[in-house]
Design a protein around this motif. Structure first.
Motif, mmCIF file in Angstrom:
data_model
loop_
_atom_site.group_PDB
_atom_site.id
_atom_site.type_symbol
_atom_site.label_atom_id
_atom_site.label_comp_id
_atom_site.label_asym_id
_atom_site.label_seq_id
_atom_site.Cartn_x
_atom_site.Cartn_y
_atom_site.Cartn_z
ATOM 1 N N PHE A 82 0.802 -1.210 0.000
ATOM 2 C CA PHE A 82 0.000 0.000 0.000
ATOM 3 C C PHE A 82 0.844 1.274 0.000
ATOM 4 O O PHE A 82 0.317 2.362 0.159
ATOM 5 N N GLU A 83 2.160 1.141 -0.141
ATOM 6 C CA GLU A 83 3.035 2.312 -0.023
ATOM 7 C C GLU A 83 2.703 3.406 -1.033
ATOM 8 O O GLU A 83 2.663 4.579 -0.685
ATOM 9 N N ASP A 84 2.478 3.025 -2.295
ATOM 10 C CA ASP A 84 2.139 4.036 -3.309
ATOM 11 C C ASP A 84 0.835 4.745 -2.955
ATOM 12 O O ASP A 84 0.738 5.970 -3.087
ATOM 13 N N ASN A 85 -0.140 3.966 -2.507
ATOM 14 C CA ASN A 85 -1.422 4.567 -2.125
ATOM 15 C C ASN A 85 -1.265 5.505 -0.927
ATOM 16 O O ASN A 85 -1.864 6.584 -0.883
ATOM 17 N N ARG A 91 0.252 13.132 -0.086
ATOM 18 C CA ARG A 91 0.348 14.307 -0.974
ATOM 19 C C ARG A 91 -0.994 15.025 -1.078
ATOM 20 O O ARG A 91 -1.055 16.257 -1.050
ATOM 21 N N ARG A 92 -2.077 14.252 -1.184
ATOM 22 C CA ARG A 92 -3.421 14.863 -1.288
ATOM 23 C C ARG A 92 -3.782 15.621 -0.015
ATOM 24 O O ARG A 92 -4.380 16.685 -0.068
ATOM 25 N N MET A 93 -3.409 15.063 1.160
ATOM 26 C CA MET A 93 -3.706 15.748 2.426
ATOM 27 C C MET A 93 -2.973 17.077 2.503
ATOM 28 O O MET A 93 -3.516 18.063 3.013
ATOM 29 N N LEU A 112 -5.527 1.989 5.584
ATOM 30 C CA LEU A 112 -4.493 1.270 4.832
ATOM 31 C C LEU A 112 -3.400 0.748 5.769
ATOM 32 O O LEU A 112 -2.922 -0.379 5.613
ATOM 33 N N ASP A 113 -3.007 1.557 6.750
ATOM 34 C CA ASP A 113 -2.015 1.114 7.738
ATOM 35 C C ASP A 113 -2.520 -0.113 8.493
ATOM 36 O O ASP A 113 -1.792 -1.083 8.696
#
Length: 195
Positions: A82-85, A91-93, A112-113
Motif C-alpha cells: 500500500f506504499e504508493d497509495n 500528498r493529497r492531504m 491502509l495502515d
C-alpha cells in the motif's frame, strides 16, 4: 530478422513464452533451463522464539541446504503493498484545503495502515529444486526424500501443485494476491463445454 519482424513475433508470444516457461505441469514448471519443482515452507515467527530456538532453526535450515545441491530459494511478499497509495494520500492531504476532505483522507490512510499490519505475516518461502536430465522413474522418490528431509528438520512444508504454481507466478510477476483461481487461458471461466 528486421526490427519490425521481431516486434511482431514478440507480440505473438504467449505469456508463458515471454517469461520463459514451456509448460506448467501438475507439480512443476518446465523451462529451457530445467524443470522447477517448488516446496512451500510455512514461515516460523522467530520474534517469539528464544535465541537458542532461533539458532536451532538456522542450523536446521543449514542442514537442509547442505543436503541438496540443486536447491534455490525464493521469498514472496504475498500481500498487497500500500506504499504508493499511502504516499498519494499524504500528498493529497498536504494539498487539500477542505478540512473535511483532509480528515477523510487521513482516515483512508489509517485504514491502509491497519490493513497492512494485518497482512504483515503473509509471506511465502519457496524451496526450488531444478531437475536436469532426471529419469522420470527417479523423480518422485527424489522429491519425496527432499520433502521428508524438510519435515525431519522441523519445517512445515509441502510440494506445490498446479494451482499453487499459478498463484505464486501471479504474485511474482503481477503482484496479484487477490485472484482466487488462475485460468490456463484468458476467458476460460466463460467457456461452457457440452452445451
Amino acid at each position: 530478422m528486421s526490427i519490425k519482424q521481431r516486434k511482431r513475433e514478440k507480440q505473438r508470444q504467449s505469456t508463458r513464452e515471454l517469461i520463459g516457461i514451456d509448460e506448467i505441469t501438475d507439480f512443476s514448471t518446465k523451462t529451457p533451463y530445467g524443470e522447477l519443482v517448488y516446496f512451500i515452507i510455512h514461515p516460523t515467527n522467530i520474534s517469539v522464539l528464544s535465541d537458542e530456538n532461533i539458532g536451532a532453526r538456522i542450523y536446521a535450515l543449514m542442514t537442509v541446504l547442505k543436503g541438496i545441491a540443486e536447491i534455490e530459494m525464493l521469498c514472496l511478499n504475498s500481500k498487497e503493498n500500500f506504499e504508493d497509495n499511502k504516499q498519494y494520500l499524504k500528498r493529497r492531504m498536504e494539498m487539500e484545503q477542505n478540512p473535511v476532505i483532509r480528515k477523510l483522507l487521513q482516515q483512508d490512510s489509517t485504514n491502509l495502515d491497519r490493513m497492512q499490519v494485518q497482512m504483515a505475516t503473509a509471506r511465502e518461502f519457496l524451496i526450488i529444486i531444478r531437475l536436469k536430465d532426471e529419469k522420470e522413474s527417479n523423480v518422485f522418490p527424489y522429491l519425496s526424500r527432499i520433502e521428508k528431509n524438510l519435515k525431519d528438520q522441523g519445517f512445515v512444508a509441502r510440494r506445490a501443485d498446479n494451482a499453487d504454481i499459478k498463484r505464486f507466478l501471479g504474485v511474482y510477476y503481477e503482484q496479484n494476491v487477490t485472484t482466487e483461481r488462475y485460468e490456463d487461458y484468458d476467458g476460460e471461466r466463460w467457456v461452457i463445454f457440452n452445451d
